[in-house]
Motif scaffolding. Sequence first.
Motif, PDB file in Angstrom:
ATOM      1  N   ALA B  66       0.839  -1.200   0.000  1.00 37.58           N
ATOM      2  CA  ALA B  66       0.000   0.000   0.000  1.00 37.58           C
ATOM      3  C   ALA B  66       0.879   1.257   0.000  1.00 37.58           C
ATOM      4  CB  ALA B  66      -0.921  -0.014   1.216  1.00 37.58           C
ATOM      5  N   ALA B  67       1.971   1.196   0.766  1.00 43.87           N
ATOM      6  CA  ALA B  67       2.873   2.349   0.816  1.00 43.87           C
ATOM      7  C   ALA B  67       3.440   2.646  -0.570  1.00 43.87           C
ATOM      8  CB  ALA B  67       4.014   2.073   1.799  1.00 43.87           C
ATOM      9  N   LEU B  68       3.796   1.582  -1.306  1.00 40.87           N
ATOM     10  CA  LEU B  68       4.364   1.779  -2.639  1.00 40.87           C
ATOM     11  C   LEU B  68       3.325   2.345  -3.598  1.00 40.87           C
ATOM     12  CD1 LEU B  68       6.558  -1.464  -2.933  1.00 40.87           C
ATOM     13  CD2 LEU B  68       7.296   0.858  -2.397  1.00 40.87           C
ATOM     14  N   ARG B  72       3.458   6.000  -5.482  1.00 39.29           N
ATOM     15  CA  ARG B  72       3.321   6.157  -6.924  1.00 39.29           C
ATOM     16  C   ARG B  72       2.227   7.153  -7.270  1.00 39.29           C
ATOM     17  NH1 ARG B  72       4.193   0.914  -7.725  1.00 39.29           N
ATOM     18  NH2 ARG B  72       1.966   0.400  -7.714  1.00 39.29           N
ATOM     19  N   GLN B  73       1.083   7.058  -6.554  1.00 41.50           N
ATOM     20  CA  GLN B  73      -0.054   7.907  -6.919  1.00 41.50           C
ATOM     21  C   GLN B  73       0.056   9.316  -6.370  1.00 41.50           C
ATOM     22  OE1 GLN B  73      -3.819   6.104  -6.168  1.00 41.50           O
ATOM     23  NE2 GLN B  73      -3.395   4.312  -7.437  1.00 41.50           N
ATOM     24  N   TRP B  74       0.608   9.447  -5.162  1.00 44.05           N
ATOM     25  CA  TRP B  74       0.764  10.779  -4.566  1.00 44.05           C
ATOM     26  C   TRP B  74       2.235  10.952  -4.172  1.00 44.05           C
ATOM     27  CZ3 TRP B  74      -3.219   7.416  -3.070  1.00 44.05           C
ATOM     28  CH2 TRP B  74      -4.506   7.805  -3.447  1.00 44.05           C
ATOM     29  N   PRO B  75       3.088  11.277  -5.126  1.00 47.46           N
ATOM     30  CA  PRO B  75       4.529  11.263  -4.857  1.00 47.46           C
ATOM     31  C   PRO B  75       4.952  12.213  -3.734  1.00 47.46           C
ATOM     32  CG  PRO B  75       4.101  11.420  -7.207  1.00 47.46           C
ATOM     33  CD  PRO B  75       2.779  11.623  -6.521  1.00 47.46           C
ATOM     34  N   THR B  76       4.173  13.223  -3.465  1.00 52.77           N
ATOM     35  CA  THR B  76       4.614  14.162  -2.433  1.00 52.77           C
ATOM     36  C   THR B  76       4.091  13.805  -1.047  1.00 52.77           C
ATOM     37  OG1 THR B  76       2.705  15.548  -2.902  1.00 52.77           O
ATOM     38  CG2 THR B  76       4.757  16.100  -4.048  1.00 52.77           C
ATOM     39  N   MET B  77       3.236  12.795  -0.966  1.00 53.49           N
ATOM     40  CA  MET B  77       2.675  12.426   0.329  1.00 53.49           C
ATOM     41  C   MET B  77       3.730  11.678   1.150  1.00 53.49           C
ATOM     42  SD  MET B  77      -0.911  10.463   1.013  1.00 53.49           S
ATOM     43  CE  MET B  77      -1.843  11.502  -0.095  1.00 53.49           C
ATOM     44  N   ALA B  78       3.904  12.117   2.412  1.00 53.97           N
ATOM     45  CA  ALA B  78       4.899  11.464   3.261  1.00 53.97           C
ATOM     46  C   ALA B  78       4.344  10.143   3.789  1.00 53.97           C
ATOM     47  CB  ALA B  78       5.270  12.370   4.424  1.00 53.97           C
ATOM     48  N   VAL B  79       5.207   9.147   3.850  1.00 60.25           N
ATOM     49  CA  VAL B  79       4.790   7.825   4.330  1.00 60.25           C
ATOM     50  C   VAL B  79       5.744   7.358   5.412  1.00 60.25           C
ATOM     51  CG1 VAL B  79       4.478   5.406   3.716  1.00 60.25           C
ATOM     52  CG2 VAL B  79       3.762   7.188   2.116  1.00 60.25           C
ATOM     53  N   LEU B  80       5.173   7.017   6.578  1.00 64.42           N
ATOM     54  CA  LEU B  80       6.001   6.464   7.644  1.00 64.42           C
ATOM     55  C   LEU B  80       5.514   5.042   7.926  1.00 64.42           C
ATOM     56  CD1 LEU B  80       8.104   6.535   9.864  1.00 64.42           C
ATOM     57  CD2 LEU B  80       6.539   7.884  11.271  1.00 64.42           C
ATOM     58  N   ARG B  89      15.165  -5.766   2.822  1.00 60.77           N
ATOM     59  CA  ARG B  89      14.519  -5.867   1.524  1.00 60.77           C
ATOM     60  C   ARG B  89      13.355  -4.886   1.406  1.00 60.77           C
ATOM     61  NH1 ARG B  89      15.549 -10.069  -1.811  1.00 60.77           N
ATOM     62  NH2 ARG B  89      17.479  -9.953  -0.671  1.00 60.77           N
ATOM     63  N   TYR B  90      12.591  -4.753   2.506  1.00 62.65           N
ATOM     64  CA  TYR B  90      11.483  -3.806   2.494  1.00 62.65           C
ATOM     65  C   TYR B  90      12.008  -2.377   2.402  1.00 62.65           C
ATOM     66  CZ  TYR B  90       8.488  -7.656   4.055  1.00 62.65           C
ATOM     67  OH  TYR B  90       7.808  -8.835   4.161  1.00 62.65           O
ATOM     68  N   LEU B  94      11.139   0.344  -0.429  1.00 59.13           N
ATOM     69  CA  LEU B  94      10.595   1.673  -0.129  1.00 59.13           C
ATOM     70  C   LEU B  94      11.457   2.783  -0.700  1.00 59.13           C
ATOM     71  CD1 LEU B  94       9.451   1.529   3.596  1.00 59.13           C
ATOM     72  CD2 LEU B  94       8.025   2.132   1.637  1.00 59.13           C
ATOM     73  N   LEU B  95      12.761   2.583  -0.602  1.00 56.79           N
ATOM     74  CA  LEU B  95      13.677   3.639  -1.035  1.00 56.79           C
ATOM     75  C   LEU B  95      13.903   3.626  -2.528  1.00 56.79           C
ATOM     76  CD1 LEU B  95      16.336   3.221   1.799  1.00 56.79           C
ATOM     77  CD2 LEU B  95      14.619   5.020   1.599  1.00 56.79           C
ATOM     78  N   ALA B  96      13.380   2.595  -3.196  1.00 57.46           N
ATOM     79  CA  ALA B  96      13.671   2.447  -4.619  1.00 57.46           C
ATOM     80  C   ALA B  96      13.061   3.582  -5.436  1.00 57.46           C
ATOM     81  CB  ALA B  96      13.145   1.103  -5.123  1.00 57.46           C
ATOM     82  N   THR B  97      11.963   4.175  -4.946  1.00 57.30           N
ATOM     83  CA  THR B  97      11.304   5.200  -5.758  1.00 57.30           C
ATOM     84  C   THR B  97      11.929   6.571  -5.510  1.00 57.30           C
ATOM     85  OG1 THR B  97       9.635   5.271  -4.020  1.00 57.30           O
ATOM     86  CG2 THR B  97       9.101   4.032  -6.018  1.00 57.30           C
ATOM     87  N   GLU B  98      11.616   7.116  -4.386  1.00 57.35           N
ATOM     88  CA  GLU B  98      12.021   8.490  -4.092  1.00 57.35           C
ATOM     89  C   GLU B  98      12.304   8.521  -2.597  1.00 57.35           C
ATOM     90  OE1 GLU B  98      13.129  12.053  -4.131  1.00 57.35           O
ATOM     91  OE2 GLU B  98      12.314  11.343  -6.049  1.00 57.35           O
ATOM     92  N   THR B  99      13.390   9.132  -2.195  1.00 54.66           N
ATOM     93  CA  THR B  99      13.796   8.987  -0.802  1.00 54.66           C
ATOM     94  C   THR B  99      13.382  10.148   0.088  1.00 54.66           C
ATOM     95  OG1 THR B  99      15.928   9.816  -1.481  1.00 54.66           O
ATOM     96  CG2 THR B  99      15.723   7.445  -1.195  1.00 54.66           C
ATOM     97  N   SER B 100      12.610  11.088  -0.460  1.00 51.16           N
ATOM     98  CA  SER B 100      12.175  12.165   0.437  1.00 51.16           C
ATOM     99  C   SER B 100      10.806  11.813   1.001  1.00 51.16           C
ATOM    100  CB  SER B 100      12.114  13.494  -0.319  1.00 51.16           C
ATOM    101  OG  SER B 100      11.141  13.414  -1.319  1.00 51.16           O
ATOM    102  N   GLY B 101      10.596  12.207   2.252  1.00 54.22           N
ATOM    103  CA  GLY B 101       9.306  11.961   2.886  1.00 54.22           C
ATOM    104  C   GLY B 101       9.039  10.499   3.125  1.00 54.22           C
TER     105      GLY B 101
END
Lengths: 441, 213
Positions: B66-68, B72-80, B89-90, B94-101
Amino acid sequence: MLATWPGPPAITTVVRMSTLVSRVLREPWTARPWRATTNLAVDVLIGLVASAVVLGLVALMAIFSTLAGSSFLGLLIPALNLTGPLRGWTLVLTIPLFSALLWCTVPCTAVQRWRVRVLLGTSVPSPPWSRPTLVFGLAGRESTWRQLVYHLFEGFFAAVGFTVTVGLWLGGPALLLSVFWAPWPEVPLLMLLGVVAFHLAPWVAVGTVRLDLARAVTLLGPSRRHQLAALSAQVETVVHSRADVIAAADAERRRIERDLHDGAQQRLVSLAMNLGMARLDLDDVPDHARRAIEEAHEEAKQALTELRDLVRGLYPAVLDERGLDAALSGISARSPVPVTLTVDLSGRASRTTEAVAYFVVSEALANVAKHSGASRVDVRVSRRDNMITVVVADDGRGGAEVAGAGLLGLAQRVGSIDGTLHVESPVGGPTVLTAELPCVS
Amino acid sequence: MRVVIAEDSVLLREGLVRLLDGAGIQVVEAVGDADELLRAVADHEPDLVLLDVRMPPTHTDEGLRAALVIRRQWPTMAVLVLSQYVEERYASELLATETSGIGYLLKDRVADVGEFLAALRRVADGGTALDPEAVSQLLLRKRSDPLTRLSPRERQVLGLMAEGRSNAGVADALVVSESAVAKHVNNIFSKLDLPPADSDHRRVLAVLRFLKG
């Protein structure tokens, strides 16, 4: 009833003459030789009847087939035709005789088995009887032919054994009575012979029975081929049930892991979080109460860490979800001794194999941390064809033994999937542990 | 700040709501599984999503997936992401896309309320919060030569930097002066052939990019 028929005790060390002599003197008065002799008597009765039946049938068949042969030849050379108008019947009669020969093995064998079971207390395992069969089926079984051989000769063997044994039993006392009939100078020698014969009789009786039993087991029991087939079927069953047991144990570990994850762990996190929140507003609380809350908070966090390590040790969920490679990161990173991890796997192995490989690394790293005093560990996991090789090498002081509790458990776990565990650990190090695990189970 | 929480344990979910409420952070919705989460995120478009990895129905990694999807859908939304166990591996996924937020923490960390809230705010501001466990696992996996050139102390500092800490944070954790930390950081950058940068955030990104290989 006796289960086995041991002969005289094997004398390999110092012979204690007094014991031996008293044994020999007492033997004729014990139950064993008399039971053996009874068995021989019954064997003679049954064996002679069976042999007579078999021999009779064989003889009749021989006569009729000779006649049939001659009548067949008579078609070609009329001068050789001995049977004349009967020639058609000779051939027809041979067939029921042949059937009777084969069929007579069934009741004869049953009676002999009964004898062995009742008088010798041993049951001869039956050859595999898939289903009742007609004559052709009976002829196709090699067990039928072995039984035929047994019954053909058993009468003879039984008669010889019985005669010798009874001869000794009766001959002994008869020679003792030589006092009354022999010339005086010969009496001492004859009496001595009588005593020897009487005391020899029990051993001959028991020995003869052992031969009898050996014949029965070899010829009436299942053949070597059938025994092997039965054995390999058993092995297969054992292998299957072992695999089931291992799978069940793994499933149980998964279940416990999940129960703890969803239950105790969540509660502890919640507890630690509440204590953490309480700790933030401790301004107007008495000193001792504040200390108690702070300590409770620290304890809760500690318990959480310990429980997490325990639960992850039971079964790492990531092993199922992302495989062996992914699961090894966690334990390697947590090892107090720095680890170099090299994993070269293509595709997933079976769940069981992955779990065993994981526990090999986990247990090996725990051992390294506890006992080796090493400064580095090298973990290599690779796959070639259907074999996963796990190598854990450390630069510690060595001296590890497979007999140690940790390694023994590991060896058993590796063995449970037909893998091999090899530990090389000379005193002074280094220690290299190698596990080879088959992928298919 | 508006937050959506996804956590299947009711006890913990309510605890988290209370924790965030107490810190003046608005929880717009708290749900118990991944499908509900995606619906709630679409409904509220929060600033930050706080979620558990293992959730119904399969109790495996639906939170992570769900986090991924959210990233993808809301790139600026922060996910913790919170989890009972952190897995390299997880983290990589998670870091494979974009590492901010992005944040990935052990659940235990919520017990240290102050630090947890700080990490949450950092992630909401586009920063990073990686659990030390995740960092050490990532370091273990990253075996390119430059890393072996680091001293144990520098590896420690790099780990703390990767968690998302500032120089002051690193100095606190190691009980050394900030200038000592700055020296280590410069050494790390030069050993790893990274150009020195002044922003904390860019620094972390550089480290993470390096960790990801």
